[in-house]
Scaffold this motif. Structure first.
Motif, PDB file in Angstrom:
ATOM      1  N   ILE A 141       0.831  -1.200   0.000  1.00 48.40           N
ATOM      2  CA  ILE A 141       0.000   0.000   0.000  1.00 48.40           C
ATOM      3  C   ILE A 141       0.868   1.254   0.000  1.00 48.40           C
ATOM      4  O   ILE A 141       0.596   2.229  -0.726  1.00 48.40           O
ATOM      5  N   THR A 142       1.933   1.242   0.798  1.00 46.38           N
ATOM      6  CA  THR A 142       2.837   2.391   0.842  1.00 46.38           C
ATOM      7  C   THR A 142       3.453   2.658  -0.519  1.00 46.38           C
ATOM      8  O   THR A 142       3.534   3.809  -0.974  1.00 46.38           O
ATOM      9  N   CYS A 143       3.898   1.612  -1.214  1.00 45.17           N
ATOM     10  CA  CYS A 143       4.502   1.776  -2.542  1.00 45.17           C
ATOM     11  C   CYS A 143       3.479   2.285  -3.551  1.00 45.17           C
ATOM     12  O   CYS A 143       3.790   3.135  -4.392  1.00 45.17           O
ATOM     13  N   ILE A 144       2.262   1.753  -3.492  1.00 44.79           N
ATOM     14  CA  ILE A 144       1.208   2.218  -4.395  1.00 44.79           C
ATOM     15  C   ILE A 144       0.920   3.700  -4.160  1.00 44.79           C
ATOM     16  O   ILE A 144       0.845   4.495  -5.101  1.00 44.79           O
ATOM     17  N   ASP A 145       0.766   4.076  -2.892  1.00 44.44           N
ATOM     18  CA  ASP A 145       0.439   5.463  -2.567  1.00 44.44           C
ATOM     19  C   ASP A 145       1.557   6.427  -2.945  1.00 44.44           C
ATOM     20  O   ASP A 145       1.304   7.585  -3.296  1.00 44.44           O
ATOM     21  N   ALA A 146       2.802   5.977  -2.859  1.00 43.14           N
ATOM     22  CA  ALA A 146       3.937   6.835  -3.213  1.00 43.14           C
ATOM     23  C   ALA A 146       4.103   6.975  -4.722  1.00 43.14           C
ATOM     24  O   ALA A 146       4.885   7.821  -5.171  1.00 43.14           O
ATOM     25  N   ARG A 147       3.398   6.147  -5.499  1.00 41.72           N
ATOM     26  CA  ARG A 147       3.403   6.226  -6.964  1.00 41.72           C
ATOM     27  C   ARG A 147       4.833   6.195  -7.534  1.00 41.72           C
ATOM     28  O   ARG A 147       5.211   6.956  -8.418  1.00 41.72           O
ATOM     29  N   LEU A 148       5.625   5.269  -7.015  1.00 41.75           N
ATOM     30  CA  LEU A 148       7.033   5.202  -7.386  1.00 41.75           C
ATOM     31  C   LEU A 148       7.239   4.904  -8.864  1.00 41.75           C
ATOM     32  O   LEU A 148       8.237   5.330  -9.456  1.00 41.75           O
ATOM     33  N   VAL A 149       6.297   4.159  -9.485  1.00 39.56           N
ATOM     34  CA  VAL A 149       6.474   3.817 -10.901  1.00 39.56           C
ATOM     35  C   VAL A 149       6.411   5.049 -11.794  1.00 39.56           C
ATOM     36  O   VAL A 149       6.811   4.981 -12.965  1.00 39.56           O
ATOM     37  N   GLU A 150       5.945   6.183 -11.261  1.00 39.41           N
ATOM     38  CA  GLU A 150       5.825   7.386 -12.074  1.00 39.41           C
ATOM     39  C   GLU A 150       7.108   8.205 -12.123  1.00 39.41           C
ATOM     40  O   GLU A 150       7.196   9.178 -12.877  1.00 39.41           O
ATOM     41  N   HIS A 151       8.099   7.831 -11.325  1.00 38.81           N
ATOM     42  CA  HIS A 151       9.361   8.584 -11.386  1.00 38.81           C
ATOM     43  C   HIS A 151      10.584   7.683 -11.191  1.00 38.81           C
ATOM     44  O   HIS A 151      11.666   8.165 -10.865  1.00 38.81           O
ATOM     45  N   SER A 152      10.401   6.358 -11.408  1.00 37.81           N
ATOM     46  CA  SER A 152      11.530   5.421 -11.319  1.00 37.81           C
ATOM     47  C   SER A 152      11.646   4.701 -12.657  1.00 37.81           C
ATOM     48  O   SER A 152      10.811   3.858 -12.972  1.00 37.81           O
ATOM     49  N   VAL A 153      12.669   5.022 -13.425  1.00 38.75           N
ATOM     50  CA  VAL A 153      12.740   4.521 -14.809  1.00 38.75           C
ATOM     51  C   VAL A 153      14.105   3.963 -15.179  1.00 38.75           C
ATOM     52  O   VAL A 153      14.277   3.423 -16.274  1.00 38.75           O
ATOM     53  N   SER A 154      15.076   4.067 -14.287  1.00 44.60           N
ATOM     54  CA  SER A 154      16.444   3.740 -14.672  1.00 44.60           C
ATOM     55  C   SER A 154      16.865   2.341 -14.254  1.00 44.60           C
ATOM     56  O   SER A 154      17.279   1.532 -15.078  1.00 44.60           O
ATOM     57  N   ARG A 155      16.754   2.033 -12.963  1.00 51.35           N
ATOM     58  CA  ARG A 155      17.214   0.745 -12.467  1.00 51.35           C
ATOM     59  C   ARG A 155      16.495   0.421 -11.176  1.00 51.35           C
ATOM     60  O   ARG A 155      15.805   1.255 -10.605  1.00 51.35           O
ATOM     61  N   GLY A 156      16.624  -0.813 -10.712  1.00 49.09           N
ATOM     62  CA  GLY A 156      16.043  -1.195  -9.440  1.00 49.09           C
ATOM     63  C   GLY A 156      14.619  -1.700  -9.559  1.00 49.09           C
ATOM     64  O   GLY A 156      13.976  -1.602 -10.607  1.00 49.09           O
ATOM     65  N   ALA A 157      14.112  -2.226  -8.463  1.00 50.67           N
ATOM     66  CA  ALA A 157      12.804  -2.870  -8.450  1.00 50.67           C
ATOM     67  C   ALA A 157      11.669  -1.908  -8.758  1.00 50.67           C
ATOM     68  O   ALA A 157      10.601  -2.330  -9.202  1.00 50.67           O
ATOM     69  N   ASN A 158      11.869  -0.611  -8.501  1.00 48.27           N
ATOM     70  CA  ASN A 158      10.812   0.350  -8.759  1.00 48.27           C
ATOM     71  C   ASN A 158      10.759   0.806 -10.212  1.00 48.27           C
ATOM     72  O   ASN A 158       9.859   1.556 -10.582  1.00 48.27           O
TER      73      ASN A 158
END
Length: 507
Positions: free
Chosen positions: A75-92
């Motif tokens: 839920i925390t990851c969804i709410d933080a909307r990490l997929v909208e600003h993580s594009v280079s590397r890593g799980a996000n």
């Protein structure tokens, strides 16, 4: 009737179906992430329902703790909307993560879904009030560009997927990304609150960002004293700046093969000594291999991948030979102990071989997972595994990296540091070279809070071990302690502390 543990595990794998395939859990081999807003909100609703039924369930207390953490974490990851600003590397960064997975798992049943995932990723990047760093958008585009320039891969089959990747690359190149002065989460909408929640998620502890920042500063100061002690023996100097410089420029690899041989030898020594420190040993084997060539530019310098549940694939410690002759050999042994034996290979394989529920075997709790990995770096010294003082300097080097992460992660995301200040701090206080520092800082920017888990977890494992030793005196058995930590699966740190205190009080 499906248990709440089973429901939670299904939700976890729906959140990350590639992980399910990686560890050999059947049922998700025809799935890819659903990155859509509607998909995320539907999963969030499921998780909220699980949390609402948790207290009245038949689950034991440890399982409840794990389920609660996992539901709240997603839920925390969804709410933080990490997929909208993580594009280079890593799980996000979903597209980069998917491309890396193609080298390790079967894509035959899911490759037709790749264009959908790419389109969803594009939509999330375009319909948002937050942006990735400009440099990260360029790095993500470069990674996709290397894939497009490579020969056709076997996993692509007969489908023409490359036009979809080309469109995604163009979206990245067209994004009006943030500049390096506003690298942290605190510069984005709701960033400060999202970061506080991510800190709690990744550490499973009650530290504030300010407390973690100060903890990192204090640890770095103490590590300087250890550097001076060992540096005086190795090079006749206690000057930390000189030690750092020599670690960056001396003791480099002569070639790639030397790197692999050293890793194999370190893992072999650890495997031979482990029965003196662990009562239970994993059945799964641990292999050491180079990172697949197609992944080397975007992969970490080393990492571990779980053994398959059905025994069809061993646990694998991957070593990245990229730019081998420009890298210090001193971190080779400590990294092998962290990633392979007695680190993640023991941790993940032993949990997978228990009769615990899948949610206990495969929970994503970084403070436990990475805390154990970092704990084993110092444990390896107790076990007599390091071959030289130079290798011990490597141990201190990774310690400094993890302590530096406490300072830099909180500096970026809570204090608003520009990217260059984070780079400068690590250059001043660690032995990492400039390429490693740049890669590390970019990782912290795209995975807010994750870098905090390592040191927080290690310190807690060390703390509960010493409390148990003090309570039990001569009755304390290090083998039993390690078995207790590993046989209960992946748990939050407060739960681990309760398990250890109950044991030390009963024994």
């Amino acid at each position: 009737m499906t248990s709440l543990s089973d429901e939670m595990f299904q939700a976890m794998m729906d959140w990350n179906p590639l992980f399910a395939s990686l560890v050999g859990v059947p049922g998700w081999d025809d799935r890819l992430d659903d990155l859509s807003v509607d998909g995320h909100q539907a999963l969030r609703t499921r998780l909220t329902g699980i949390l609402g039924r948790l207290d009245g369930s038949d689950e034991d207390q440890v399982s409840r703790d794990v389920i609660r953490h996992q539901a709240e974490s997603i839920i925390t990851c969804i709410d933080a909307r990490l997929v909208e600003h993580s594009v280079s590397r890593g799980a996000n960064a979903p597209v980069a993560s998917m491309l890396r997975a193609t080298s390790h798992i079967d894509f035959s049943q899911r490759r037709h879904l790749v264009p959908r995932l790419l389109e969803q990723a594009e939509r999330r990047l375009l319909d948002t009030d937050r942006r990735p760093l400009r440099r990260h958008a360029e790095n993500g585009a470069a990674y996709v560009g290397r894939f497009l320039a490579s020969p056709r891969q076997e996993w692509e089959g007969d489908e023409d997927l490359r036009p979809a990747f080309a469109r995604y690359r163009e979206v990245l190149l067209g994004l009006p990304g943030r500049d390096d002065e506003q690298a942290g989460l605190c510069w984005l909408p709701d960033g400060e609150e999202n970061y506080r929640k991510l800190v709690r998620d990744y550490t499973t502890a009650s530290y504030s960002p300010a407390e973690l920042h100060q903890l990192g500063l204090d640890l770095i100061a103490r590590l300087h004293e250890e550097y001076a002690e060992i540096g005086s023996r190795v090079w006749g100097t206690g000057d930390v700046r000189e030690i750092f410089q020599r670690l960056r420029t001396d003791l480099l690899w002569d070639n790639e093969d030397e790197m692999l041989v050293n890793a194999v030898e370190a893992v072999g020594r650890a495997e031979a000594e482990a029965p003196n420190w662990f009562g239970r040993l994993p059945k799964a084997r641990c292999e050491v291999r180079f990172v697949p060539e197609v992944d080397r530019h975007n992969a970490a310098f080393a990492y571990y991948e779980d053994a398959a549940l059905d025994g069809s694939r061993p646990g694998t410690y991957f070593v990245n030979p990229l730019n081998a002759t420009g890298r210090s050999r001193t971190v080779s042994e400590v990294t092998a102990f962290h990633e392979a034996i007695p680190g993640h290979h023991f941790q993940l394989s032993i949990a997978a071989e228990t009769e615990l529920s899948n949610v206990r075997k495969f929970a994503f709790i970084d403070s436990y997972l990475e805390g154990w990995g970092l704990y084993t770096e110092r444990l390896a010294d107790e076990m007599g595994l390091y071959s030289s003082d130079e290798a011990r300097l490597g141990m201190l080097g990774l310690d400094a990296m993890r302590a530096g992460r406490l300072v830099v992660d909180t500096g970026l995301h809570a204090l608003g540091w520009p990217r260059q200040r984070a780079v400068d701090y690590l250059r001043e206080n660690t032995a990492m070279d400039d390429a490693e520092i740049s890669s590390e800082v970019d990782r912290y920017v795209e995975a807010p809070g994750q870098a905090l888990a390592y040191m927080v977890g290690r310190l807690e494992i060390q703390r509960v071990r010493e409390e148990a030793r003090a309570a039990m005196g001569e009755r304390f058995d290090i083998k039993v302690f390690h078995d207790l930590v590993l046989e209960n699966g992946v748990v939050p740190l407060p739960t681990l502390g309760k398990l250890v205190s109950d044991w030390s009080g009963r024994a």
